[in-house]
Scaffold this motif. Structure first.
Motif, PDB file in Angstrom:
ATOM      1  N   PHE A 252      25.412  -4.872   4.054  1.00 35.35           N
ATOM      2  CA  PHE A 252      24.947  -3.706   3.797  1.00 35.35           C
ATOM      3  C   PHE A 252      23.800  -3.898   2.524  1.00 35.35           C
ATOM      4  CE2 PHE A 252      25.376   0.788   1.386  1.00 35.35           C
ATOM      5  CZ  PHE A 252      24.315   1.314   2.176  1.00 35.35           C
ATOM      6  N   VAL A 253      22.466  -3.917   2.643  1.00 38.04           N
ATOM      7  CA  VAL A 253      21.394  -4.434   1.917  1.00 38.04           C
ATOM      8  C   VAL A 253      20.835  -3.211   1.472  1.00 38.04           C
ATOM      9  CG1 VAL A 253      19.424  -5.711   1.841  1.00 38.04           C
ATOM     10  CG2 VAL A 253      21.190  -6.512   3.346  1.00 38.04           C
ATOM     11  N   CYS A 254      20.720  -3.178   0.114  1.00 37.49           N
ATOM     12  CA  CYS A 254      20.142  -2.011  -0.640  1.00 37.49           C
ATOM     13  C   CYS A 254      18.871  -2.349  -1.450  1.00 37.49           C
ATOM     14  CB  CYS A 254      21.330  -1.324  -1.350  1.00 37.49           C
ATOM     15  SG  CYS A 254      22.518  -0.605  -0.443  1.00 37.49           S
ATOM     16  N   HIS A 255      17.958  -1.897  -1.580  1.00 36.04           N
ATOM     17  CA  HIS A 255      16.792  -1.856  -2.497  1.00 36.04           C
ATOM     18  C   HIS A 255      16.685  -0.827  -3.438  1.00 36.04           C
ATOM     19  CE1 HIS A 255      15.313  -4.423   1.194  1.00 36.04           C
ATOM     20  NE2 HIS A 255      14.927  -5.239   0.106  1.00 36.04           N
TER      21      HIS A 255
ATOM     22  N   HIS B  60       9.137  -3.908 -10.503  1.00 38.53           N
ATOM     23  CA  HIS B  60      10.255  -3.121 -10.510  1.00 38.53           C
ATOM     24  C   HIS B  60      11.072  -2.790  -9.324  1.00 38.53           C
ATOM     25  CE1 HIS B  60       9.632  -1.329 -14.964  1.00 38.53           C
ATOM     26  NE2 HIS B  60       8.603  -2.351 -14.656  1.00 38.53           N
ATOM     27  N   LEU B  61      11.487  -4.009  -8.828  1.00 42.46           N
ATOM     28  CA  LEU B  61      12.275  -3.872  -7.409  1.00 42.46           C
ATOM     29  C   LEU B  61      13.394  -4.893  -7.518  1.00 42.46           C
ATOM     30  CD1 LEU B  61      12.271  -3.176  -4.516  1.00 42.46           C
ATOM     31  CD2 LEU B  61      10.861  -5.199  -4.154  1.00 42.46           C
ATOM     32  N   ALA B  62      14.454  -4.811  -6.865  1.00 39.52           N
ATOM     33  CA  ALA B  62      15.678  -5.615  -6.823  1.00 39.52           C
ATOM     34  C   ALA B  62      16.358  -5.183  -5.677  1.00 39.52           C
ATOM     35  CB  ALA B  62      16.594  -5.481  -7.834  1.00 39.52           C
ATOM     36  N   ALA B  63      17.295  -5.919  -5.015  1.00 38.91           N
ATOM     37  CA  ALA B  63      18.249  -5.786  -3.758  1.00 38.91           C
ATOM     38  C   ALA B  63      19.541  -6.090  -4.149  1.00 38.91           C
ATOM     39  CB  ALA B  63      17.294  -6.309  -2.706  1.00 38.91           C
ATOM     40  N   ALA B  64      20.361  -5.528  -3.175  1.00 34.22           N
ATOM     41  CA  ALA B  64      21.935  -6.170  -3.334  1.00 34.22           C
ATOM     42  C   ALA B  64      22.202  -6.583  -1.857  1.00 34.22           C
ATOM     43  CB  ALA B  64      22.821  -5.009  -4.102  1.00 34.22           C
ATOM     44  N   TRP B  65      22.677  -7.626  -1.600  1.00 34.02           N
ATOM     45  CA  TRP B  65      23.333  -7.896  -0.524  1.00 34.02           C
ATOM     46  C   TRP B  65      24.927  -7.924  -0.509  1.00 34.02           C
ATOM     47  CZ3 TRP B  65      26.389 -10.958   2.440  1.00 34.02           C
ATOM     48  CH2 TRP B  65      26.132 -11.130   3.836  1.00 34.02           C
ATOM     49  N   ILE B  66      25.661  -6.875   0.238  1.00 40.79           N
ATOM     50  CA  ILE B  66      27.055  -6.343   0.098  1.00 40.79           C
ATOM     51  C   ILE B  66      27.599  -6.975   1.195  1.00 40.79           C
ATOM     52  CG2 ILE B  66      28.415  -4.567   0.026  1.00 40.79           C
ATOM     53  CD1 ILE B  66      26.028  -3.164  -1.573  1.00 40.79           C
TER      54      ILE B  66
ATOM     55  N   LYS C 123      34.095 -10.718   1.507  1.00 46.40           N
ATOM     56  CA  LYS C 123      34.132  -9.201   1.681  1.00 46.40           C
ATOM     57  C   LYS C 123      34.030  -8.680   0.289  1.00 46.40           C
ATOM     58  CE  LYS C 123      36.540  -5.483   4.100  1.00 46.40           C
ATOM     59  NZ  LYS C 123      37.453  -5.138   5.171  1.00 46.40           N
ATOM     60  N   GLY C 124      33.307  -7.637  -0.044  1.00 45.37           N
ATOM     61  CA  GLY C 124      33.355  -7.168  -1.718  1.00 45.37           C
ATOM     62  C   GLY C 124      32.538  -7.694  -2.574  1.00 45.37           C
ATOM     63  N   ASP C 125      31.953  -9.055  -2.250  1.00 46.36           N
ATOM     64  CA  ASP C 125      31.124  -9.735  -3.014  1.00 46.36           C
ATOM     65  C   ASP C 125      29.861  -9.148  -2.800  1.00 46.36           C
ATOM     66  OD1 ASP C 125      33.206 -11.191  -3.847  1.00 46.36           O
ATOM     67  OD2 ASP C 125      32.504 -13.061  -2.865  1.00 46.36           O
ATOM     68  N   ILE C 126      28.946  -9.478  -3.964  1.00 49.06           N
ATOM     69  CA  ILE C 126      27.566  -9.068  -3.958  1.00 49.06           C
ATOM     70  C   ILE C 126      26.500 -10.111  -4.468  1.00 49.06           C
ATOM     71  CG2 ILE C 126      26.120  -7.329  -4.762  1.00 49.06           C
ATOM     72  CD1 ILE C 126      28.056  -5.275  -5.187  1.00 49.06           C
ATOM     73  N   LEU C 127      25.728 -10.231  -3.824  1.00 49.83           N
ATOM     74  CA  LEU C 127      24.265 -10.980  -4.289  1.00 49.83           C
ATOM     75  C   LEU C 127      23.369  -9.893  -4.574  1.00 49.83           C
ATOM     76  CD1 LEU C 127      22.692 -13.671  -4.526  1.00 49.83           C
ATOM     77  CD2 LEU C 127      21.837 -13.119  -2.369  1.00 49.83           C
ATOM     78  N   ILE C 128      23.100 -10.045  -5.740  1.00 46.87           N
ATOM     79  CA  ILE C 128      21.896  -8.995  -6.388  1.00 46.87           C
ATOM     80  C   ILE C 128      20.639 -10.017  -6.626  1.00 46.87           C
ATOM     81  CG2 ILE C 128      20.925  -7.469  -7.985  1.00 46.87           C
ATOM     82  CD1 ILE C 128      23.863  -6.825  -8.639  1.00 46.87           C
ATOM     83  N   TRP C 129      19.507  -9.783  -6.203  1.00 47.86           N
ATOM     84  CA  TRP C 129      18.091 -10.601  -6.191  1.00 47.86           C
ATOM     85  C   TRP C 129      17.071  -9.944  -6.843  1.00 47.86           C
ATOM     86  CZ3 TRP C 129      20.033  -9.465  -1.152  1.00 47.86           C
ATOM     87  CH2 TRP C 129      18.812  -9.132  -0.369  1.00 47.86           C
ATOM     88  N   HIS C 130      16.323 -10.540  -7.351  1.00 47.06           N
ATOM     89  CA  HIS C 130      14.974 -10.360  -8.061  1.00 47.06           C
ATOM     90  C   HIS C 130      13.982 -10.044  -6.915  1.00 47.06           C
ATOM     91  CE1 HIS C 130      11.240 -10.961 -10.471  1.00 47.06           C
ATOM     92  NE2 HIS C 130      11.780 -11.025 -11.363  1.00 47.06           N
ATOM     93  N   ALA C 131      13.016  -9.367  -7.433  1.00 52.73           N
ATOM     94  CA  ALA C 131      11.861  -8.925  -6.229  1.00 52.73           C
ATOM     95  C   ALA C 131      11.138  -9.924  -5.816  1.00 52.73           C
ATOM     96  CB  ALA C 131      10.694  -8.004  -7.073  1.00 52.73           C
ATOM     97  N   ALA C 132      11.049 -11.074  -6.575  1.00 53.14           N
ATOM     98  CA  ALA C 132      10.472 -12.324  -6.210  1.00 53.14           C
ATOM     99  C   ALA C 132      11.150 -13.342  -5.692  1.00 53.14           C
ATOM    100  CB  ALA C 132       9.512 -12.803  -7.143  1.00 53.14           C
ATOM    101  N   LEU C 133      12.523 -13.197  -5.471  1.00 50.47           N
ATOM    102  CA  LEU C 133      13.331 -14.390  -5.166  1.00 50.47           C
ATOM    103  C   LEU C 133      13.055 -14.675  -3.601  1.00 50.47           C
ATOM    104  CD1 LEU C 133      15.803 -16.457  -6.043  1.00 50.47           C
ATOM    105  CD2 LEU C 133      17.162 -14.704  -4.449  1.00 50.47           C
TER     106      LEU C 133
END
Length: 344
Positions: free
Chosen positions: A294-297, A196-202, A267-277
């Motif tokens: 800005f990287v958020c978990h 139960h983990l994900a991240a966003a690279w903004i 700028k303004g785009d986001i990559l959201i990735w799975h815990a195991a990517l």
């Protein structure tokens, strides 16, 4: 005193990682996987019953199917650039007047090897303005940081992935590319249910090729997990290290025929990735070129119930768009000291 500190650290580890203490974990527990990672799921049926799917700037069902297959999604132009400009202006204020703030920063330079994590007030401005620096949990200090972290377009997607309340766990701000070797986040970022983990690279600015952009291997979230010698989590009992981890991932991805991709988003785009990517940062080929991000978990409500720095106390919550982020229990006086974002 040393014995007491040792006992306290042991108690914290047991609270945060009960499964790890009981046995060696070599794979995610199928029974606790997010529903979307299990067999025979019906994404269309889920989305039809999910009210929040109706008012999004992207097709939720399409993105969730892509996520299941590839372990990530890219959302185009989903964060207001004015918000990102405000966020970065606060970072510049933090750097310029660092002696007035207590935000923690990690510096991966040889001269800081003995003490890589310090308060910004103790680090020279020239270092803070350079590469190999991560500003930790700036969302604690910033209202606009929280708003970006828990933006509706991120929260709605992850709420669907987890089928649960979304919790913002931690954040990292970068001025330059990380140049980090290939890795998977679950090995380092603690969630009480590891899957139960994900991240966003903004992207806080347009990403260019010579800035050391992020790279990733689509489909790598389904690979067998690397064993550090004591399981899939890296800690002080591991007999293998991050270099071994990176080598395993690069070789395994290549053998599986997975294509390495480079993230060149706007700028303004986001990559959201799975815990195991499997992902990392390319080498910076132009030392003057920034890669502001800005990287958020994130985790789920059931998997992250306490602040990692005070796991035995009910946290103080801030709620935005139905998602929570916890107040830092050790620096309450630094909470929301950058408050201009309240009017945005």
């Amino acid at each position: 005193m040393a014995g007491l500190l040792s006992k306290l650290k042991s108690a914290v580890k047991q609270t945060l990682m009960p499964e790890r203490q009981a046995k060696t974990v070599t794979e995610f527990d199928y029974n606790t996987l997010p529903w979307i990672d299990k067999k025979d799921v019906d994404i269309d049926a889920f989305v039809q019953e999910y009210p929040a799917a109706k008012n999004l700037p992207y097709d939720l069902a399409e993105k969730m199917k892509f996520w299941r297959e590839n372990g990530y999604v890219i959302l185009d132009q989903v964060i207001q650039t004015a918000w990102l400009d405000q966020l970065w202006s606060e970072v510049e204020e933090l750097i310029e007047h660092h002696e007035d703030y207590q935000t923690m920063v990690r510096i991966d330079l040889p001269e800081y090897q003995s003490k890589p994590v310090q308060s910004v007030k103790d680090v020279p401005e020239s270092v803070l303005n350079g590469p190999y620096v991560k500003f930790n949990d700036f969302h604690d200090n910033s209202v606009i940081g929280k708003k970006v972290m828990l933006h509706k377009n991120i929260v709605t997607f992850l709420e669907a992935v987890f089928d649960d309340k979304v919790i913002g766990m931690q954040s990292l701000l970068f001025k330059y590319g990380s140049q980090q070797a290939t890795h998977q986040d679950f090995a380092y970022v603690v969630s009480e249910i590891p899957s139960h983990l994900a991240a966003a690279w903004i992207a806080v600015e347009d990403v260019v090729i010579d800035s050391g952009p992020l790279f990733y291997y689509p489909g790598s979230h389904t690979l067998n997990k690397f064993n550090f010698g004591n399981g899939i989590f890296f800690n002080n009992k591991s007999t293998l290290n991050p270099t071994d981890f990176a080598k395993y991932l690069d070789e395994t991805c290549q053998k599986a025929g997975l294509q390495k991709k480079t993230l060149l988003i706007k700028k303004g785009d986001i990559l959201i990735w799975h815990a195991a990517l499997a992902h990392g940062g390319e080498e910076i080929s132009n030392p003057a070129q920034t890669r502001k991000s800005f990287v958020c978990h994130y985790s789920s409500g059931k998997a992250y119930q306490h602040h990692r720095q005070n796991p035995n106390v009910e946290p103080i919550r801030r709620t935005i768009n139905g998602a929570d982020v916890f107040v830092n229990p050790h620096m309450p006086d630094q909470e929301d000291i950058f408050a201009k974002g309240k009017t945005m």
